[in-house]
Design an enzyme around this catalytic site. Structure first.
Site, mmCIF file in Angstrom:
data_model
loop_
_atom_site.group_PDB
_atom_site.id
_atom_site.type_symbol
_atom_site.label_atom_id
_atom_site.label_comp_id
_atom_site.label_asym_id
_atom_site.label_seq_id
_atom_site.Cartn_x
_atom_site.Cartn_y
_atom_site.Cartn_z
ATOM 1 C CB ALA A 3 2.317 -44.129 -18.059
ATOM 2 C CB SER B 175 1.825 -36.089 -21.739
ATOM 3 O OG SER B 175 1.685 -37.462 -22.052
ATOM 4 C CG ASN B 176 3.286 -40.259 -18.614
ATOM 5 O OD1 ASN B 176 3.681 -41.057 -19.450
ATOM 6 N ND2 ASN B 176 2.059 -40.296 -18.111
ATOM 7 C CB SER B 177 8.848 -39.626 -20.637
ATOM 8 O OG SER B 177 9.092 -40.210 -19.378
ATOM 9 C CB SER B 178 4.483 -43.834 -20.870
ATOM 10 O OG SER B 178 4.123 -45.050 -21.476
#
Ligand code: CTP
Length: 222
Positions: free
Chosen positions: A89, A22-25
């Protein structure tokens, strides 16, 4: 009053039943856009990835986890929308195949990632008279290069508006933004709080909605 489809938050791409990429959005920008759209009297379909923040009351929330789920939810909601704002994101890659069982500790794990579909590009193919807007995270320090790159995204995804932001906006309360439309030069919005950015983008989308004719087919609405 328009019906606005907003994508928001990160996506998660499973590696096995308990792990994901995943990502940190944080989803803050998308949630503020939903809030602002509701404040302006619009109806909001919020396709929402996993975030730790509560969505605004009044939005129709469609919770999703993966890019594939987000795409399916967007395709479902798109025909009855007048405008789309892609603020999610989305993970650009996913593991080729998620393991059905938890991977045990031990030997190295070599991951193979395959590209995910671009949701805005997909919806752009069936855009019709709708107004579409998205974001472009550009890392070039030279503004002209960032604008040129964002203009390519605008064309490829058939967007009416692209908000250019810099990585410092990620996770923060404010950012430095440029707004690029189909016509004319990019407008430097300067340093804004995310709530101010939401208002500026909704303003631009509303102006395009006023200009776009004929209205989308609403015959399937109940
Ligand atoms: N987006 C999308 N689906 C994806 C990836 C991005 O709908 N699979 C949308 C985002 O919601 C955002 C915009 O496209 O509005 C962001 O594009 P960005 O990630 O900046 O650029 P990319 O198209 O991924 O190009 P690059 O990574 O080469 O900069």
């Amino acid at each position: 009053v328009a019906r606005i489809l907003i994508t928001c938050g990160p996506t998660r791409e499973p590696l096995d039943p308990v792990r994901y990429l995943s990502n940190s959005s944080s989803g803050r920008t998308g949630l503020l856009l939903a809030e602002e759209a509701l404040r302006r009297g619009h109806r909001v379909d919020l396709v929402l990835g996993p975030v730790g923040l509560a969505p605004p009351a009044g939005a129709r929330v469609i919770p999703v986890v993966t890019c594939a789920e987000m795409l399916a939810a967007c395709r479902e909601a798109h025909p009855r929308s007048d405008a789309v704002i892609g603020a999610a994101a989305v993970c650009d890659f996913r593991p080729r195949a998620a393991s059905t069982e938890k991977r045990r500790r031990g030997a190295p794990w070599l991951l193979e990632l395959v590209p995910n579909p671009d949701i805005l590009e997909d919806l752009g193919k069936r855009k019709g008279p709708r107004v579409h807007a998205g974001f472009a995270l550009e890392t070039e320090s030279e503004p002209d290069a960032a604008i040129a790159h964002a203009r390519e995204k605008l064309e490829k995804k058939r967007l009416d508006w692209v908000v250019i932001n810099s990585p410092e906006a990620l996770g923060g309360e404010e950012g430095f933004y440029l707004l690029l439309g189909r016509e004319g030069p990019a407008r430097n919005l300067g340093r804004l709080r995310k709530s101010e950015l939401a208002s500026a983008l909704l303003e631009a989308v509303e102006n395009s909605l006023k200009r776009s004719a004929p209205e989308p087919d609403k015959s399937d609405r109940v």
